[in-house]
Design an enzyme around this catalytic site. Structure first.
Site, PDB file in Angstrom:
ATOM      1  N   LYS A   1       1.053  -1.191  -0.188  1.00 36.50           N
ATOM      2  CA  LYS A   1       0.013   0.084   0.013  1.00 36.50           C
ATOM      3  C   LYS A   1       0.685   1.267   0.042  1.00 36.50           C
ATOM      4  O   LYS A   1       1.854   1.151   0.418  1.00 36.50           O
ATOM      5  CB  LYS A   1      -0.918   0.118   1.346  1.00 36.50           C
TER       6      LYS A   1
HETATM    7  P1  NAD Z   1     -12.845   7.696  -2.851  1.00 34.56           P
HETATM    8  O1  NAD Z   1     -12.047   8.607  -2.320  1.00 34.56           O
HETATM    9  O2  NAD Z   1     -13.562   7.331  -4.108  1.00 34.56           O
HETATM   10  O3  NAD Z   1     -14.149   7.750  -1.815  1.00 34.56           O
HETATM   11  C1  NAD Z   1     -14.234   7.748  -0.501  1.00 34.56           C
HETATM   12  C2  NAD Z   1     -15.464   8.373   0.333  1.00 34.56           C
HETATM   13  O4  NAD Z   1     -15.423   8.426   1.525  1.00 34.56           O
HETATM   14  C3  NAD Z   1     -15.920   9.752  -0.115  1.00 34.56           C
HETATM   15  O5  NAD Z   1     -17.259   9.949  -0.362  1.00 34.56           O
HETATM   16  C4  NAD Z   1     -15.444  10.520   0.700  1.00 34.56           C
HETATM   17  O6  NAD Z   1     -16.233  11.959   0.888  1.00 34.56           O
HETATM   18  C5  NAD Z   1     -15.772   9.768   1.846  1.00 34.56           C
HETATM   19  N1  NAD Z   1     -14.920  10.200   3.355  1.00 34.56           N
HETATM   20  C6  NAD Z   1     -13.925  10.417   3.415  1.00 34.56           C
HETATM   21  N2  NAD Z   1     -13.335  10.813   4.540  1.00 34.56           N
HETATM   22  C7  NAD Z   1     -14.424  10.495   5.291  1.00 34.56           C
HETATM   23  C8  NAD Z   1     -14.947  10.676   6.623  1.00 34.56           C
HETATM   24  N3  NAD Z   1     -13.831  10.612   7.561  1.00 34.56           N
HETATM   25  N4  NAD Z   1     -16.076  10.404   7.334  1.00 34.56           N
HETATM   26  C9  NAD Z   1     -17.310   9.834   6.108  1.00 34.56           C
HETATM   27  N5  NAD Z   1     -16.800   9.780   4.963  1.00 34.56           N
HETATM   28  C10 NAD Z   1     -15.535  10.118   4.374  1.00 34.56           C
HETATM   29  O7  NAD Z   1     -12.335   6.272  -2.304  1.00 34.56           O
HETATM   30  P2  NAD Z   1     -12.699   4.521  -2.306  1.00 34.56           P
HETATM   31  O8  NAD Z   1     -11.922   4.188  -3.376  1.00 34.56           O
HETATM   32  O9  NAD Z   1     -14.265   4.576  -2.533  1.00 34.56           O
HETATM   33  O10 NAD Z   1     -12.451   3.850  -1.050  1.00 34.56           O
HETATM   34  C11 NAD Z   1     -13.128   3.756   0.071  1.00 34.56           C
HETATM   35  C12 NAD Z   1     -12.757   2.784   0.982  1.00 34.56           C
HETATM   36  O11 NAD Z   1     -12.772   1.381   0.252  1.00 34.56           O
HETATM   37  C13 NAD Z   1     -11.474   2.843   1.560  1.00 34.56           C
HETATM   38  O12 NAD Z   1     -11.379   2.289   2.744  1.00 34.56           O
HETATM   39  C14 NAD Z   1     -10.622   2.030   0.422  1.00 34.56           C
HETATM   40  O13 NAD Z   1      -9.295   1.639   1.125  1.00 34.56           O
HETATM   41  C15 NAD Z   1     -11.589   1.039   0.461  1.00 34.56           C
HETATM   42  N6  NAD Z   1     -11.282   0.268  -0.783  1.00 34.56           N
HETATM   43  C16 NAD Z   1     -11.228   0.645  -2.143  1.00 34.56           C
HETATM   44  C17 NAD Z   1     -11.024  -0.145  -3.102  1.00 34.56           C
HETATM   45  C18 NAD Z   1     -11.117   0.580  -4.697  1.00 34.56           C
HETATM   46  O14 NAD Z   1     -10.885  -0.370  -5.778  1.00 34.56           O
HETATM   47  N7  NAD Z   1     -11.030   1.859  -4.812  1.00 34.56           N
HETATM   48  C19 NAD Z   1     -10.867  -1.505  -3.047  1.00 34.56           C
HETATM   49  C20 NAD Z   1     -11.097  -2.135  -1.886  1.00 34.56           C
HETATM   50  C21 NAD Z   1     -11.201  -1.283  -0.920  1.00 34.56           C
END
Ligand code: NAD
Length: 416
Positions: free
Chosen positions: A104
């Site tokens: 990561k």
């Molecule tokens: P992203 O940046 O597209 O979206 C994140 C969302 O969370 C946004 O709506 C943001 O406003 C919100 N957010 C951020 N901080 C916040 C807070 N303190 N309280 C409430 N909401 C908050 O990110 P993503 O890619 O959707 O990732 C979200 C989660 O999923 C993370 O934990 C990431 O590690 C995990 N994840 C992502 C992927 C991927 O393919 N993108 C895969 C597996 C896991």
């Protein structure tokens, strides 16, 4: 008190080590990270000032193959958070039997405060700083919080310019035009959807009659909300960093997605039927399926007792702490763990990597079919152990993932 995610990740290893009677030497090995790089990323800002950002890349384990894991740009990124996320990637890849390890990366920055030019410079300089420890055979980054296909394109270009040839396999989640895969953008949400569909079948409940709350309305939260909305579920609330938004008759997800995809905050969305709800209250609002899809440490021992749902489907990495896990288990709430639930992303990232290396691309039907096959196979394996040993789904998933790594270590041996 702020919970240290890496301490949480290590505690999870201890729990599973005890449950499976793991060799203490192996346990100690798995609780340490293989390699971590901390870098300074100096950027000449548009106003002429020089700002220095701190960046990280961590490889927890490359026992089963090159490191794989996202890069996040967020204000609180630190070494412990990135180490925890790298560790969870090891389990995720192992659970899905992907020939990849866990890694990561991240930069401590609020990207919303940067211009597009500054963001590009930050991405390219960060890439240059970590260039010696990434590559198709070493460690392959992907998007995570606040990073996207454009940022992956800049990473791919920076790496390729240094090599003197196009190297699409250095990152996944790229635009399709430069070697990205169809279906990667929606993959994490689609994986969550396949898993919750399978879980509902096991519990004999109809997915379309479930009420849903989603915390985080970005890539993961947005896609799962979208897929469940299309299935006919009522989405009672969604949130972003600005606020949650609630309507007991169900939100119009298509309109809300259109809004946030223009870069706007949910708190500014206008519909008199909808009310604003804090992220804190959103988590304890009654629903059938709660989907934390924002950040780690959201369901803790402070609020676990107040959670009022049947199933927690972990879209985010590490949203539930081990103490909260115990409380939810006693309350009879099923938690579908991150390493299984959100593994669709890394699964299709793996497909993208394979396609790049072979220079032969698949269609969406094949991507989604293969994704479903792999994730459901893992789900069935986890569910079987959960039932036969009467343990929660997380411990069951960890037993499979950790055992596979432990076996790989046994075969490879400890060098020298
Ligand atoms: P992203 O940046 O597209 O979206 C994140 C969302 O969370 C946004 O709506 C943001 O406003 C919100 N957010 C951020 N901080 C916040 C807070 N303190 N309280 C409430 N909401 C908050 O990110 P993503 O890619 O959707 O990732 C979200 C989660 O999923 C993370 O934990 C990431 O590690 C995990 N994840 C992502 C992927 C991927 O393919 N993108 C895969 C597996 C896991």
């Amino acid at each position: 008190m702020e919970l240290n995610p890496f301490e949480v990740a290590k505690k999870q290893i201890d729990i599973v080590a005890k449950e499976m009677g793991l060799d203490p030497n192996i346990t100690r090995y798995l609780k340490s990270i293989e390699r971590a790089l901390i870098v300074s990323v100096p950027i000449m800002m548009d106003d002429g000032s020089l700002q220095i950002f701190e960046g990280f890349r961590v490889q927890h384990s490359t026992i089963r193959g090159p490191g794989k894991g996202g890069i996040r740009f967020a204000p609180n990124v630190n070494l412990d958070e990135v180490s925890a996320l790298a560790t969870w990637m090891t389990w995720k890849c192992s659970l899905l039997k992907l020939p990849l390890g866990g890694a990561k990366g991240g930069v401590c920055v609020n990207p919303r405060e940067l211009s597009n030019k500054e963001l590009e410079k930050l991405t390219r300089r960060y890439t240059s700083e970590i260039i010696n420890i990434i590559g198709p055979d070493i460690d392959i980054p992907a998007p995570d919080v606040n990073t996207n296909a454009q940022i992956m394109a800049w990473i791919m270009d920076t790496y390729s310019m240094n090599k003197g040839r196009a190297v699409p396999g250095v990152v996944t989640g790229k635009p399709i035009e430069i070697g990205g895969s169809v279906g990667r953008n929606s993959a994490t949400g689609r994986g969550l959807y396949f898993v919750i569909e399978a879980m509902c079948e096991k519990l004999n409940i109809k997915l379309e009659s479930q009420t849903i709350i989603v915390q985080g309305f970005g890539n993961v939260g947005g896609w799962i909300a979208n897929l469940l909305y299309d299935r006919g579920c009522k989405i009672l609330a969604v949130s972003d960093i600005s606020s949650g938004i609630y309507y007991k008759e169900g939100l119009d997800i298509d309109k809300l997605l259109e809004w946030v995809r223009k870069g706007k905050y949910l708190k500014d969305y206008k519909d008199e039927r909808y009310s604003l709800v804090s992220n804190k209250d959103l988590l304890i609002t009654e629903c059938d399926i709660l989907i934390p899809a924002a950040l780690e440490n959201q369901i803790t021992k402070e609020n676990a007792d107040e959670i009022k749902c049947k199933i927690v489907l972990e879209g985010a990495n590490g949203p539930t702490t081990p103490e909260a896990d115990k409380i939810l288990f006693i309350k009879g709430i099923q938690v579908i763990p991150d390493i299984l639930a959100n593994s669709g992303g890394v699964c299709v990232s793996y497909f993208e990597y394979v396609q790049d290396i072979r220079a032969y691309f698949w269609d969406l039907e094949r991507i989604n079919k293969e994704l479903k096959r792999i994730i459901i196979e893992a789900f069935e394996e986890v569910y079987k152990i959960h039932k036969s040993r009467d343990i929660n789904l997380r411990t069951a998933a960890y037993i499979i993932a950790v055992q596979r790594i432990a076996t790989a270590i046994k075969f490879r041996g400890i060098f020298p």
